[in-house]
Write a protein that holds these residues in place. Sequence first.
Motif, PDB file in Angstrom:
ATOM      1  N   ASN A  86       0.819  -1.216   0.135  1.00 59.76           N
ATOM      2  CA  ASN A  86       0.015   0.004  -0.044  1.00 59.76           C
ATOM      3  C   ASN A  86       0.866   1.214   0.004  1.00 59.76           C
ATOM      4  O   ASN A  86       0.309   2.384  -0.378  1.00 59.76           O
ATOM      5  N   TYR A  91      -0.187   0.262  -6.510  1.00 59.50           N
ATOM      6  CA  TYR A  91      -1.314  -0.721  -6.029  1.00 59.50           C
ATOM      7  C   TYR A  91      -2.750  -0.451  -6.888  1.00 59.50           C
ATOM      8  O   TYR A  91      -3.576  -1.222  -7.054  1.00 59.50           O
ATOM      9  N   LEU A  95      -5.875  -2.954  -8.228  1.00 58.57           N
ATOM     10  CA  LEU A  95      -7.404  -2.455  -8.102  1.00 58.57           C
ATOM     11  C   LEU A  95      -8.139  -2.610  -9.561  1.00 58.57           C
ATOM     12  O   LEU A  95      -9.087  -2.999  -9.601  1.00 58.57           O
ATOM     13  N   PHE A 100     -12.325  -2.769 -10.115  1.00 56.29           N
ATOM     14  CA  PHE A 100     -12.719  -1.245  -9.543  1.00 56.29           C
ATOM     15  C   PHE A 100     -12.359  -0.266 -10.380  1.00 56.29           C
ATOM     16  O   PHE A 100     -11.081   0.116 -10.944  1.00 56.29           O
ATOM     17  N   THR A 102     -10.862   3.270 -11.166  1.00 52.99           N
ATOM     18  CA  THR A 102      -9.713   4.065 -10.592  1.00 52.99           C
ATOM     19  C   THR A 102      -9.651   5.350 -11.389  1.00 52.99           C
ATOM     20  O   THR A 102     -10.022   5.325 -12.752  1.00 52.99           O
ATOM     21  N   ILE A 228     -14.693  -2.900  -2.224  1.00 51.98           N
ATOM     22  CA  ILE A 228     -13.385  -2.968  -1.936  1.00 51.98           C
ATOM     23  C   ILE A 228     -12.923  -3.683  -0.694  1.00 51.98           C
ATOM     24  O   ILE A 228     -12.034  -4.551  -0.776  1.00 51.98           O
ATOM     25  N   LEU A 232     -10.474  -7.148  -0.054  1.00 50.56           N
ATOM     26  CA  LEU A 232      -9.195  -7.161   0.345  1.00 50.56           C
ATOM     27  C   LEU A 232      -8.659  -8.449   0.826  1.00 50.56           C
ATOM     28  O   LEU A 232      -7.405  -8.712   0.318  1.00 50.56           O
ATOM     29  N   LEU A 259      -6.554   4.046  -1.996  1.00 55.63           N
ATOM     30  CA  LEU A 259      -7.084   3.165  -0.543  1.00 55.63           C
ATOM     31  C   LEU A 259      -5.828   3.210   0.133  1.00 55.63           C
ATOM     32  O   LEU A 259      -4.834   2.586   0.148  1.00 55.63           O
TER      33      LEU A 259
END
Length: 286
Positions: A86, A91, A95, A100, A102, A228, A232, A259
């Motif tokens: 992270n 990262y 995602l 997802f 972004t 999300i 994880l 994130l």
Amino acid sequence: MTARIAIVTTLELSVPDADEDLLLPHLPEAALVAWDDPEVDWSAYDVAILRSTWNYHDRLEEFLAWARAASSVTRLLNPVDTVAWNTDKRYLGDLAAAGFPTVPTTFVAPGERPDDAVVALDGHLVVKPSVGAGSNGARLFDGDEAGARAHVEALHAQGKVAMLQPYLAEVDTAGETALVYLGGRFSHAARKAAILSADMSWETGLYADEKVAGTTASEAERDLADRIVAALPGLGHPDLAYVRVDLLPTADGPVVLELELTEPSLFLALGEGAPERAAEAFRALL
């Protein structure tokens, strides 16, 4: 009561973070401890929870080495593998690959040259390091292709990967939404005003000052953030003390800006009962 929980900060932060001022009265099992204090015996704590370690981006390898060492003698949260993943915003590619939405992002490593079409983007362009916190190293360019390239080169000269993103202008009116999860459960949301398009100030020297207010997340924001957080563990990042999902508005719905799993402000003052919920979630980790 003997402290069993280390709330981890840094020696460079001269006063406790506002979150910590609100949290600690509800968590007598905890003490504020600096990650970069060589005198600390981390084995004396049952749990060490990363909180205001906001200088990590300038000392990333040292910080990760400390995190690995600390996690060998205590329970570090969020876990060191999560932190290593992270602390580099590449990262976002993971995602996006997981489906997802972004913010469109191009990463340019040292020795690489950004694509002309990306730098000549019609509109504002954000250039920042992939390892950074508190808007350090982030700059907004408006039709200034030479300036954007110069900033990429400056980041490369520091050994950093540059990331280029279109500036989503909706943030200037709607703001950025931060959704906070404690112990895996949604707690509260905050609305952050745009700062890259304004004159930034640096009261602490570690992060840019922000204008933040409590808000109610929209159904679309909650749905995206919930999905999300639920995903994880499937991405290999279980056992999280907290998650903050930062979303930006677009005409097609919210998209992920960041994130936050390492050291986010939790904006505990902006959620009714949030300090108590945070204390309960952290106590449950013992």
